[in-house]
Scaffold this active site. Structure first.
Site, mmCIF file in Angstrom:
data_model
loop_
_atom_site.group_PDB
_atom_site.id
_atom_site.type_symbol
_atom_site.label_atom_id
_atom_site.label_comp_id
_atom_site.label_asym_id
_atom_site.label_seq_id
_atom_site.Cartn_x
_atom_site.Cartn_y
_atom_site.Cartn_z
ATOM 1 C CG HIS A 39 -1.989 -1.028 1.189
ATOM 2 N ND1 HIS A 39 -3.325 -0.729 1.232
ATOM 3 C CD2 HIS A 39 -1.915 -2.377 1.093
ATOM 4 C CE1 HIS A 39 -4.039 -1.850 1.159
ATOM 5 N NE2 HIS A 39 -3.202 -2.862 1.092
ATOM 6 C CG ASP A 136 -5.218 2.351 2.284
ATOM 7 O OD1 ASP A 136 -4.917 2.755 3.429
ATOM 8 O OD2 ASP A 136 -4.393 1.761 1.563
ATOM 9 C CG HIS A 371 0.470 -12.951 -5.828
ATOM 10 N ND1 HIS A 371 1.292 -12.246 -6.658
ATOM 11 C CD2 HIS A 371 0.217 -12.125 -4.773
ATOM 12 C CE1 HIS A 371 1.548 -11.058 -6.140
ATOM 13 N NE2 HIS A 371 0.902 -10.953 -5.003
ATOM 14 C CD GLU A 379 5.961 -4.573 -11.169
ATOM 15 O OE1 GLU A 379 6.497 -5.699 -11.282
ATOM 16 O OE2 GLU A 379 6.127 -3.835 -10.179
ATOM 17 N N GLY A 394 -8.525 -12.956 -1.358
ATOM 18 C CA GLY A 394 -9.010 -11.581 -1.402
ATOM 19 C C GLY A 394 -9.220 -11.054 -2.805
ATOM 20 C CD GLN A 396 -3.569 -12.406 -3.868
ATOM 21 O OE1 GLN A 396 -3.608 -13.640 -3.942
ATOM 22 N NE2 GLN A 396 -2.829 -11.778 -2.977
#
Length: 478
Positions: A39, A136, A371, A379, A394, A396
């Site tokens: 984060h 956040d 993952h 990227e 989560g 992902q």
């Protein structure tokens, strides 16, 4: 949001209309992200982009994190790091400041420590008198900012598809907790998509949503409080890729959604370490499989071994950079029996930090097993290697469905519906599918990835989004 005509299937057909700047006001923005490098680093990326345009940033973060991030501060005359002392909470190891210092099960204690910084943060805001506060996890910041005359922006590092799918208001309305069946299907009004959760995924996420998250509230309550009290919501994405989900979030939560665009990290100014440069140069272009699961993803030993055995089965050269599995000190001690001898010269397993951006750009890398963290996906999307999706938990999971289902730029590794376990054969099949130029699946994902890569690298795209982003921030405080 800006009016736009977009096609999620065909970015070539895009036209975006962006308004002229509302004002030339120089903004002063306070950044206060969650205490995790996943984060802190993206918050610094957007800080650099804003400082590029002359805006002033005051960045609150744990003391020790400053040492790791200061070299990535590209505008130290405009971005000021302000150290925060993380209060000690019973149960946390002494000196814990970020999630890198603790196991996953202690993160709710670190969230409590974050909440205890409220008086110090209030004192800083009184002194700094910012126009805006980006946050956040600190769900109390919007109310605090409003009291002091500043606007608050919930700067999400997860996708709008994830927010729209996972943050459910229906159980709250009906006075009950979120349950597995709520999450197996999308919420009412969710855009048509490939996004669904399997039984084991819905079960695990339902448990997380009601689990303690800091000072007497659940994870769900923390997230919904942030959404209900902030002045605006922001995502680092493009309308062309997730426009329907942005519209859904804006409509569902009644908050303006401001897009920052892709927010690509600056290219590294370093060169690849010699040990990796020499190793990669031994293999032909586009033949090596690179597998990396980030700094916080830790597999069970059995799954760690299945992943490596699947990479071995491909017969291709590979580099796997993974954390030691649960309960194991080193990656070397967790390797399958006889593995090192069998893969000698073509397979490499590394347990430390690597220069992921530089490795992904290397010509020998033809496939990336990820993952599905948002940073890693950003990227790989601007590189030429093909994508195998192996989400762990989560957001992902939603990212994997978005990439593999909606955008069709990669292939997801199959898992058991109930247990969530994958096998070496599943890893093998996914890698082979994306690496096979002649298969229908291989052709499709290669074509789609090329299309979206060219779109993301299109000249002027990022500048256009960031200019519009700043315009909207300025109008928010006007």
């Amino acid at each position: 949001m800006s009016p736009a005509v977009f096609s999620e299937a065909n970015p070539e057909c895009l036209t975006i209309e962006r308004g002229a700047a509302m004002t030339d006001k120089i903004l002063h923005i306070v950044m206060y992200p969650w205490f995790a490098f996943g984060h802190l680093t993206p918050f610094l990326h957007i800080s650099n982009k804003l400082a590029d345009r002359g805006h002033k940033i005051s960045f609150l973060l744990p003391k020790k994190a400053i040492l790791k991030l200061e070299s990535f501060n590209l505008h130290p005359h405009l971005i000021t790091f302000i150290p925060i002392t993380v209060p000690h909470v019973d149960g946390l190891p002494l000196g814990s400041e970020t999630t890198a210092d603790i196991p996953f099960q202690l993160q709710q204690l670190l969230t409590r420590a974050l909440d205890l910084t409220k008086p110090v943060v209030e004192s800083h805001l009184l002194d700094l008198k910012p126009d805006l506060v980006f946050f956040d996890f600190a769900c109390w910041l919007p109310t605090l900012a409003r009291k002091l005359g500043a606007k608050s922006v919930h700067y999400y590092l997860i996708s709008p598809a994830t927010v729209g799918y996972l943050l459910r208001t229906e159980p709250k309305i009906h006075g009950r907790s979120l349950i597995e069946t709520d999450l197996k299907q999308p919420p009412p009004g969710f855009p048509p998509s490939s996004i669904r959760l399997r039984a084991h995924e819905a079960r695990g996420l339902a448990a997380v949503h009601v689990s303690p998250s800091g000072s007497g509230m659940s994870f769900m309550e923390r997230q919904l409080t942030s959404l209900e009290t902030c002045d605006a919501v922001s995502f680092k994405t493009c309308l062309e890729m997730e426009g329907s989900y942005c519209n859904y979030v804006e409509s569902k939560f009644g908050k303006p959604v401001i897009l920052a665009g892709p927010v690509m990290p600056e290219p590294p100014n370093s060169t690849l370490e010699e040990q990796f440069a020499q190793m990669l140069e031994n293999f032909q272009d586009g033949t090596l499989v690179f597998c990396a699961f980030g700094s916080e993803c830790v597999l069970q030993k059995g799954q760690f071994q299945e992943l490596l055995l699947g990479l071995e089965l491909t017969g291709l050269p590979f580099l796997a950079t993974l954390r030691p599995p649960v309960g194991v000190e080193t990656v070397e001690s967790a390797l399958p029996e006889g593995f090192e001898k069998r893969i000698e010269g073509r397979g490499f397993v590394y347990g430390g930090w690597v220069q992921q951006q530089l490795i992904l750009k290397h010509p020998s890398v033809g496939c990336f097993v990820t993952h599905c963290g948002s940073g890693s996906l950003s990227e790989v999307m601007i590189n030429k290697c093909q994508i195998v999706l192996l989400p762990n938990f989560g957001d992902q999971l939603i990212n994997a469905r978005l990439m593999g289902g909606d955008l069709k730029v990669g292939v997801e590794v199959e898992k058991d519906e109930e247990s969530g376990l994958f096998t070496r054969d599943g890893v093998y099949r996914a890698v082979k599918a994306v690496m096979d130029d002649d298969s229908e699946v291989g052709k499709e994902v290669r074509s789609n990835h090329t299309k979206w890569r060219e779109f993301l690298l299109r000249e002027g795209l990022e500048k256009s989004y960031l200019d519009d982003f700043v315009n909207k921030l300025q109008s928010l405080v006007a």
